[in-house]
Design a protein around this motif. Structure first.
Motif, mmCIF file in Angstrom:
data_model
loop_
_atom_site.group_PDB
_atom_site.id
_atom_site.type_symbol
_atom_site.label_atom_id
_atom_site.label_comp_id
_atom_site.label_asym_id
_atom_site.label_seq_id
_atom_site.Cartn_x
_atom_site.Cartn_y
_atom_site.Cartn_z
ATOM 1 N N LYS A 150 42.685 4.291 27.365
ATOM 2 C CA LYS A 150 42.196 5.235 28.374
ATOM 3 C C LYS A 150 43.365 5.986 29.009
ATOM 4 C CE LYS A 150 40.381 6.674 32.444
ATOM 5 N NZ LYS A 150 41.127 7.443 33.451
ATOM 6 N N ARG B 64 44.702 8.641 26.662
ATOM 7 C CA ARG B 64 43.803 9.808 26.657
ATOM 8 C C ARG B 64 44.110 10.746 27.815
ATOM 9 N NH1 ARG B 64 37.820 9.672 28.974
ATOM 10 N NH2 ARG B 64 39.151 9.727 30.818
ATOM 11 N N ASP B 65 44.280 10.173 29.009
ATOM 12 C CA ASP B 65 44.554 11.011 30.177
ATOM 13 C C ASP B 65 45.900 11.722 30.064
ATOM 14 O OD1 ASP B 65 42.152 10.269 31.228
ATOM 15 O OD2 ASP B 65 42.973 8.819 32.657
ATOM 16 N N LEU C 174 45.519 14.669 27.717
ATOM 17 C CA LEU C 174 44.786 15.762 28.369
ATOM 18 C C LEU C 174 45.697 16.539 29.320
ATOM 19 C CD1 LEU C 174 41.349 14.057 29.176
ATOM 20 C CD2 LEU C 174 41.897 15.572 27.285
ATOM 21 N N GLU D 119 37.730 19.827 29.251
ATOM 22 C CA GLU D 119 38.245 18.542 29.739
ATOM 23 C C GLU D 119 37.453 18.037 30.945
ATOM 24 O OE1 GLU D 119 42.393 18.401 30.370
ATOM 25 O OE2 GLU D 119 42.912 18.919 28.300
ATOM 26 N N ALA E 252 35.127 15.211 30.140
ATOM 27 C CA ALA E 252 35.640 13.838 30.131
ATOM 28 C C ALA E 252 35.468 13.187 31.491
ATOM 29 C CB ALA E 252 37.107 13.839 29.712
ATOM 30 N N ALA E 253 35.772 13.937 32.565
ATOM 31 C CA ALA E 253 35.605 13.386 33.913
ATOM 32 C C ALA E 253 34.127 13.161 34.237
ATOM 33 C CB ALA E 253 36.238 14.332 34.935
ATOM 34 N N GLY F 85 31.933 12.460 32.039
ATOM 35 C CA GLY F 85 31.583 11.278 31.260
ATOM 36 C C GLY F 85 32.007 9.995 31.956
ATOM 37 N N ASP F 86 33.195 9.974 32.584
ATOM 38 C CA ASP F 86 33.628 8.800 33.350
ATOM 39 C C ASP F 86 32.674 8.524 34.514
ATOM 40 O OD1 ASP F 86 35.751 8.618 31.629
ATOM 41 O OD2 ASP F 86 37.180 9.588 32.977
ATOM 42 N N THR G 63 29.488 7.021 33.168
ATOM 43 C CA THR G 63 29.708 5.645 32.723
ATOM 44 C C THR G 63 29.719 4.677 33.900
ATOM 45 O OG1 THR G 63 30.988 6.424 30.828
ATOM 46 C CG2 THR G 63 31.275 4.122 31.473
ATOM 47 N N HIS H 153 35.650 10.798 40.129
ATOM 48 C CA HIS H 153 35.368 11.414 38.826
ATOM 49 C C HIS H 153 34.536 12.692 38.963
ATOM 50 C CE1 HIS H 153 37.055 7.786 37.151
ATOM 51 N NE2 HIS H 153 36.113 7.030 37.738
ATOM 52 N N ALA I 9 35.912 16.514 38.222
ATOM 53 C CA ALA I 9 35.294 17.333 37.179
ATOM 54 C C ALA I 9 34.795 18.663 37.733
ATOM 55 C CB ALA I 9 34.129 16.564 36.542
#
Length: 212
Positions: free
Chosen positions: A53, A56-57, A60, A83, A86-87, A89-90, A93, A108, A112
């Motif tokens: 993780k 990944r950050d 980005l 991008e 992705a935030a 998505g976090d 989750t 998050h 985003a």
């Protein structure tokens, strides 16, 4: 402060924040994981998922940094919008696994949303610049003079006078290439601008060509 400077400051802030967050997950995953918002997180050998993780950050953030430094601002705007997924998505989750709602929305979700706003502002900034930039345009057939392209036209020639004076060519001054523009950034209507010459006959076989 101009819109470009505001966008640059916001992008730089996002780059530093994402880079710091990812680096923390790589260097100290166990102490950083609780701040993500999930109720449970891997431990022991499972720390490898947290490091992934973090990587990944960092990637980005580096993509945003490269686009910012190289000046590809329109691509930067589109990448910010992508991008931001992705935030989001976090955030989804964390909420789906009954994690901290405050962290999901306040960290998050807010990150985003700000990335989306920043990306849209950059796209607006670059669209305005692109609309104001002149585009080269070849002279249409109806604007051609004597079968020659207007961009190569040196100006009219004088006729042979009754006194037998030789034909003289008007000096090549202030010649410009044709170009096109739009009324505003949202208009689909184009205006083709072509160079024109006004030649005035003066006594004594002289001519006057205005400079402006």
């Amino acid at each position: 402060m101009s819109l470009k400077k505001i966008n640059t400051v916001l992008v730089a802030a996002f780059i530093l924040f994402i880079l710091w967050f990812g680096t923390e997950f790589i260097l100290s995953p166990e102490t950083t994981a609780p701040g993500f918002g999930l109720p449970n997180w891997p431990s022991g050998d499972g720390d490898g998922f947290l490091i992934i993780k973090g990587i990944r950050d960092v990637v980005l953030a580096l993509v945003l940094g490269i686009l910012l430094v190289t000046g590809h601002r329109r691509a930067l705007g589109w990448v910010l919008l992508v991008e931001a997924l992705a935030a989001y998505g976090d955030m989804t989750t964390v909420l789906a696994h009954h994690g901290s709602v405050a962290t999901a929305l306040g960290v998050h979700g807010l990150t985003a949303t700000l990335m989306v706003v920043n990306g849209l502002l950059i796209l607006r900034e670059t669209r305005t610049v692109a609309a104001l930039r002149p585009h080269p345009l070849r002279c249409p057939p109806e604007a051609r003079i004597g079968g020659a392209d207007a961009r190569n036209w040196k100006g009219p020639r004088r006729r042979r006078s009754d006194a037998g004076r030789p034909r003289r060519r008007v000096p090549d001054v202030g010649r410009r290439d044709p170009w096109t523009t739009r009324r505003d950034s949202d208009s689909e209507q184009r205006f083709d601008v072509l160079p024109a010459w006004l030649v005035e006959d003066l006594p004594g076989g002289r001519v006057r060509v205005p400079m402006a």
